[in-house]
Write a protein that holds these residues in place. Structure first.
Motif, short mmCIF file in Angstrom:
data_model
loop_
_atom_site.label_atom_id
_atom_site.label_comp_id
_atom_site.label_asym_id
_atom_site.label_seq_id
_atom_site.Cartn_x
_atom_site.Cartn_y
_atom_site.Cartn_z
N GLN A 55 0.81 -1.21 0.00
CA GLN A 55 0.00 0.00 0.00
C GLN A 55 0.84 1.27 0.00
O GLN A 55 0.30 2.38 -0.01
CB GLN A 55 -0.92 0.00 1.22
N MET A 56 2.15 1.10 0.01
CA MET A 56 3.03 2.28 0.04
C MET A 56 2.80 3.15 -1.18
O MET A 56 2.84 2.69 -2.32
CB MET A 56 4.50 1.84 0.05
N ASN A 57 2.54 4.44 -0.93
CA ASN A 57 2.39 5.36 -2.06
C ASN A 57 3.21 6.63 -1.92
O ASN A 57 3.25 7.44 -2.84
CB ASN A 57 0.90 5.72 -2.29
N PHE A 58 3.84 6.80 -0.77
CA PHE A 58 4.62 8.02 -0.60
C PHE A 58 5.78 7.78 0.38
O PHE A 58 5.57 7.26 1.48
CB PHE A 58 3.73 9.15 -0.05
N GLY A 59 6.99 8.13 -0.02
CA GLY A 59 8.11 8.15 0.90
C GLY A 59 8.64 6.80 1.33
O GLY A 59 8.54 6.44 2.50
N TYR A 60 9.23 6.06 0.38
CA TYR A 60 9.90 4.79 0.70
C TYR A 60 11.39 5.05 0.54
O TYR A 60 11.89 5.22 -0.58
CB TYR A 60 9.43 3.69 -0.24
N ASP A 61 12.12 5.09 1.68
CA ASP A 61 13.50 5.59 1.63
C ASP A 61 14.46 4.65 2.36
O ASP A 61 14.46 4.55 3.59
CB ASP A 61 13.56 6.98 2.26
N LEU A 62 15.30 3.97 1.58
CA LEU A 62 16.38 3.14 2.13
C LEU A 62 17.75 3.70 1.71
O LEU A 62 18.76 2.99 1.77
CB LEU A 62 16.26 1.70 1.61
N SER A 63 17.80 4.94 1.32
CA SER A 63 19.02 5.52 0.75
C SER A 63 20.11 5.75 1.79
O SER A 63 19.86 5.73 3.01
CB SER A 63 18.69 6.85 0.08
N LEU A 64 21.33 5.95 1.27
CA LEU A 64 22.48 6.31 2.11
C LEU A 64 22.73 5.29 3.21
O LEU A 64 22.83 5.61 4.39
CB LEU A 64 22.29 7.72 2.68
N ASN A 65 22.84 4.05 2.79
CA ASN A 65 23.25 2.94 3.64
C ASN A 65 24.34 2.16 2.90
O ASN A 65 24.98 2.71 1.99
CB ASN A 65 22.06 2.04 3.96
N SER A 66 24.52 0.91 3.27
CA SER A 66 25.49 0.06 2.57
C SER A 66 24.80 -1.22 2.10
O SER A 66 25.38 -2.30 2.12
CB SER A 66 26.67 -0.28 3.50
N LEU A 67 23.56 -1.07 1.68
CA LEU A 67 22.79 -2.22 1.21
C LEU A 67 23.37 -2.77 -0.10
O LEU A 67 23.84 -2.00 -0.94
CB LEU A 67 21.33 -1.82 1.02
N SER A 68 23.33 -4.07 -0.25
CA SER A 68 23.98 -4.69 -1.40
C SER A 68 23.04 -5.67 -2.09
O SER A 68 21.85 -5.76 -1.76
CB SER A 68 25.27 -5.40 -0.96
N SER A 69 23.60 -6.40 -3.04
CA SER A 69 22.86 -7.40 -3.82
C SER A 69 21.83 -6.73 -4.73
O SER A 69 21.82 -5.50 -4.88
CB SER A 69 22.20 -8.44 -2.90
N ALA A 70 20.95 -7.51 -5.27
CA ALA A 70 19.98 -7.01 -6.26
C ALA A 70 18.78 -6.34 -5.58
O ALA A 70 18.46 -6.61 -4.42
CB ALA A 70 19.50 -8.16 -7.14
N ILE A 71 18.14 -5.45 -6.35
CA ILE A 71 16.88 -4.86 -5.88
C ILE A 71 15.79 -5.93 -5.97
O ILE A 71 15.61 -6.54 -7.03
CB ILE A 71 16.50 -3.65 -6.75
N PRO A 72 15.08 -6.20 -4.90
CA PRO A 72 14.03 -7.23 -4.96
C PRO A 72 12.95 -6.87 -5.98
O PRO A 72 12.49 -5.72 -6.04
CB PRO A 72 13.46 -7.24 -3.54
N THR A 73 12.55 -7.82 -6.74
CA THR A 73 11.48 -7.58 -7.73
C THR A 73 10.16 -7.23 -7.05
O THR A 73 9.31 -6.54 -7.63
CB THR A 73 11.28 -8.82 -8.61
N GLU A 74 10.01 -7.67 -5.80
CA GLU A 74 8.77 -7.43 -5.05
C GLU A 74 8.50 -5.95 -4.82
O GLU A 74 7.35 -5.56 -4.54
CB GLU A 74 8.80 -8.17 -3.71
N LEU A 75 9.53 -5.09 -4.91
CA LEU A 75 9.30 -3.66 -4.67
C LEU A 75 8.46 -3.05 -5.78
O LEU A 75 7.97 -1.92 -5.63
CB LEU A 75 10.64 -2.92 -4.56
#
Length: 319
Positions: A55-75
């Motif tokens: 239901q997310m429609n505004f403001g999904y923010d995981l930026s400025l970290n050290s996350l790795s691997s592929a972007i999940p297709t589920e997003l």
């Protein structure tokens, strides 16, 4: 996991949170806006469970970290209208084609400053409601820019693909540049200027190593090296000349001070110099040639200067 009724403003940003993102955060499936984990030290892969926040429609923010691997297709299941931020991480692999399903997003789609590779999905052309800030810059995206991105005709600001080894700009995409502020598609901004925006990318189409920007950069830097060496040499010459001039001035001043001290010492002793005064005295040699014959041919014995006496002091005669 106990906040499963929460619907907005889950904000843990600007902390020092580390390790992996808990998979249990996927239970916050009633979230519709404001999921913020940005500016932390989070690492590892983005959990696929976060795709349950459909239901997310505004403001999904995981930026400025050290996350790795592929972007999940589920997003791609989100109903985003604005604010999809995954930039400034270490995300890799291809951009999921499923992100093309975020076709309601109008503002802020940021995947820049990662290690994403392969071609830009043609499905991103479905984000045709974008008004501002479509950003895929600073990745390792390659191949041709898809013509489908030319459908982003409502964009007025921020179309950024720079710092990727892309090949060519289709006319459909180039046409967007007239109506977009900050239209950047060059290969590497470290040397390209605004006049090179189209040409620099087009050159990559004939590059036998389209992903090898480092070699091109090193070659350009090598061309700059002789000029840098000449500049350094000139600066050293000027500096050495300045030092020599200063030393010469200091030596001259030192000599002048020494001469002035010697002159002052002579003044205090009453002497005006080292000299011998000769006196013509008839009683000391007949006022002549010094042989007593009165012929007046020579002078008398030499006198040294005496204090307060104009006649001087008689020097002892030589044996």
């Amino acid at each position: 996991g106990n906040l499963d009724q929460m619907s907005s403003d889950f904000d843990l940003s600007w902390n020092l949170l580390s390790s992996a993102v808990p998979t249990q955060l996927g239970l916050l499936d009633k979230m519709s806006s404001g999921f913020y984990l940005n500016l932390n030290l989070l690492s590892s892969a983005v959990p696929t469970q976060l795709g349950r926040l459909g239901q997310m429609n505004f403001g999904y923010d995981l930026s400025l970290n050290s996350l790795s691997s592929a972007i999940p297709t589920e997003l791609g299941n989100f109903q985003m209208s604005s604010g999809f931020y995954l930039h400034s991480n270490s995300l890799s692999s291809a951009i999921p084609t499923e992100l093309g399903k975020l076709d309601q997003i109008a503002v802020e789609f940021w995947l820049d400053d990662n290690s994403l590779s392969s071609a830009i999905p043609t499905e991103l052309g479905k984000l045709d409601k974008m008004l501002r800030n479509f950003n895929l810059a600073s990745n390792s995206l390659s191949s041709a820019i898809p013509t489908q991105l030319g459908k982003l005709q409502q964009l007025t600001g921020g179309f950024e693909l720079w710092d990727n080894p892309l090949c060519g700009v289709p006319t459909q995409v180039e046409a967007l540049s007239s109506g977009i502020e900050d239209f950047y598609v060059w290969a590497s901004p470290s040397w390209a200027g605004d006049d090179d925006v189209i040409d620099t990318v087009a050159q990559n189409c004939t590059d036998p190593n389209p992903g090898d920007d480092d070699d091109d950069y090193e070659n350009r830097e090598g061309d700059r090296a002789p000029n840098m060496g000449s500049t350094i040499s000139l600066v050293l010459i000027v500096a050495l000349s300045f030092i020599v001039i200063v030393l010469a001035i200091l030596v001259a001043l030192r000599r002048r001070q020494r001469y002035a001290a010697l002159a002052e010492e002579d003044d205090h002793s009453g002497n005006s110099g080292s000299y011998v005064e000769l006196v013509d005295d008839p009683e000391l040699g007949g006022g002549g040639d010094g042989d007593g014959d009165g012929d007046g041919g020579t002078t008398g014995p030499p006198l040294l200067p005496g204090a307060g006496s104009s006649d001087g002091v008689l020097c002892p005669a030589a044996p």
